[in-house]
Design a protein around this motif. Structure first.
Motif, mmCIF file in Angstrom:
data_model
loop_
_atom_site.group_PDB
_atom_site.id
_atom_site.type_symbol
_atom_site.label_atom_id
_atom_site.label_comp_id
_atom_site.label_asym_id
_atom_site.label_seq_id
_atom_site.Cartn_x
_atom_site.Cartn_y
_atom_site.Cartn_z
ATOM 1 N N ALA A 128 0.881 -1.167 0.000
ATOM 2 C CA ALA A 128 0.000 0.000 0.000
ATOM 3 C C ALA A 128 0.917 1.214 0.000
ATOM 4 O O ALA A 128 1.464 1.592 1.029
ATOM 5 C CB ALA A 128 -0.899 0.011 1.226
ATOM 6 N N GLY A 129 1.149 1.783 -1.181
ATOM 7 C CA GLY A 129 2.168 2.826 -1.311
ATOM 8 C C GLY A 129 3.535 2.198 -1.104
ATOM 9 O O GLY A 129 3.904 1.246 -1.775
ATOM 10 N N GLN A 130 4.301 2.701 -0.124
ATOM 11 C CA GLN A 130 5.613 2.141 0.177
ATOM 12 C C GLN A 130 5.581 1.276 1.433
ATOM 13 O O GLN A 130 6.632 0.899 1.965
ATOM 14 C CB GLN A 130 6.623 3.278 0.348
ATOM 15 N N VAL A 131 4.399 0.959 1.903
ATOM 16 C CA VAL A 131 4.246 0.106 3.082
ATOM 17 C C VAL A 131 3.910 -1.302 2.615
ATOM 18 O O VAL A 131 3.014 -1.494 1.783
ATOM 19 C CB VAL A 131 3.134 0.648 4.000
ATOM 20 N N ALA A 132 4.629 -2.291 3.130
ATOM 21 C CA ALA A 132 4.455 -3.662 2.647
ATOM 22 C C ALA A 132 4.349 -4.635 3.810
ATOM 23 O O ALA A 132 4.926 -4.419 4.880
ATOM 24 C CB ALA A 132 5.618 -4.061 1.754
ATOM 25 N N ARG A 133 3.612 -5.721 3.550
ATOM 26 C CA ARG A 133 3.546 -6.815 4.528
ATOM 27 C C ARG A 133 3.051 -8.074 3.823
ATOM 28 O O ARG A 133 2.149 -8.002 2.987
ATOM 29 C CB ARG A 133 2.614 -6.467 5.683
ATOM 30 N N PRO A 134 3.625 -9.247 4.155
ATOM 31 C CA PRO A 134 3.130 -10.492 3.561
ATOM 32 C C PRO A 134 1.857 -10.962 4.257
ATOM 33 O O PRO A 134 1.733 -10.889 5.480
ATOM 34 C CB PRO A 134 4.288 -11.472 3.819
#
Length: 313
Positions: A128-134
């Motif tokens: 989400a934009g530059q925020v990431a998570r698996p």
């Protein structure tokens, strides 16, 4: 001392430094989750020699293109690094559903720009934009046109905070599709199958369960969901509906207060039982210990652990 080069920047690091730590400590925001080479959130492209502790984690094609998992690499010489760019390297997707399964669990449904071939139990890195998570997939392959994820929003976190604000039609980017330990094998059809989850660890097992039923699993299926409190059993009605339709399926809903006495009464009905576990590390460990004490062979237990969200995710 070796030098790290990122864009116009470069700085010295101690030889043998972990690449992920060296990047994040210098302000280069590389997301991560498992630090074990499984989630692939910390994917970076490297030019130069690097000591890779887990080269088999990536495909030969990826390695030829210079991709490495920063958490598994140690810096031994000058190295040029380019972080994964979701706008350039990610697969575009659009939100087609965002609703609450409980007061803390968000069901997020995404439509990727191109169809993905995947198996129940696999996971993807969401950007989400530059925020990431698996996140693990909860959808059923070949049966549902969207990708579904169950996102725990009980605690604050950069991605869960962003996910709360998502609306239908908004864009996201997808990272690499990965396979964890969880899956359904048609060869298991006649064997007892136990699915034990805590929290949103139920998400991927929801997909595995429906895949097993889709393939007409004949053995006993036992689903156990552990939650902090009764209100946190977020798939109670869908699980009950499936149990009503399938005589070989039983569902048990445990709360944290009931865990120890419930575990003490856990007994295997067959040495052929297969157990799939998913959720918080402490819960997975508690389930595993009890199953081993009950006589379950170690090679008949498959587990994925959900680690807490790091501060930079």
């Amino acid at each position: 001392m070796p030098e790290l080069y990122v864009g116009e920047r470069h700085w010295s690091v101690t030889s043998g430094s972990n690449l992920l730590d060296a990047l994040n400590q210098a302000g280069v925001a590389v997301p991560f989750s498992c630090r074990a080479g499984s989630c692939h959130a910390c994917l970076v492209r490297c030019e130069g020699k690097v000591d890779d502790q887990q080269p088999e984690a990536l495909s030969p094609t990826q390695r030829q293109q210079g991709w490495r998992l920063a958490c598994q690499c140690r810096v031994s010489a000058d190295l040029k690094v380019e972080a994964f760019d979701p706008q350039r390297d990610g697969l575009p997707a659009q939100v087609v559903g965002a609703d609450w399964l409980s007061s803390t669990v968000l069901r997020l449904r995404l439509q990727p720009e191109r169809a993905l071939r995947y198996s129940a139990g696999q996971h993807l890195v969401l950007w989400a934009g530059q925020v990431a998570r698996p996140y693990s997939l909860a959808s059923l392959p070949q049966e549902e046109p969207y990708l579904e994820f169950h996102i725990e929003c009980r605690q604050p976190g950069a991605f869960s905070d962003a996910a709360r604000q998502l609306k239908v039609g908004e864009p996201l980017r997808l990272g690499e599709l990965r396979g964890g330990a969880l899956h359904y094998d048609p060869d298991w059809q006649s064997r007892p199958l136990w699915l034990l989850a805590s929290g949103t660890g139920l998400g991927p097992l929801w997909g595995v369960l429906r895949e097993a039923l889709r393939q007409d699993h004949q053995g006993e299926i036992r689903v156990i969901h552990l939650a902090h409190e009764a209100e946190a059993h977020y798939l109670t009605k869908p699980l009950a509906a499936l149990a009503a339709q399938h005589g070989n399926l039983t569902v048990e809903l445990w709360t944290a207060a009931q865990l120890q006495p419930a575990l003490a009464q856990l007994r295997l009905v067959s040495r052929q039982t297969l157990a799939l576990l998913c959720g918080h590390p402490a819960s997975v460990e508690a389930f595993s210990k009890r199953l081993f004490l009950a006589g379950l062979p170690r090679n008949q237990l498959l587990a994925d652990v959900f680690l807490s969200s790091p501060s930079n995710l």
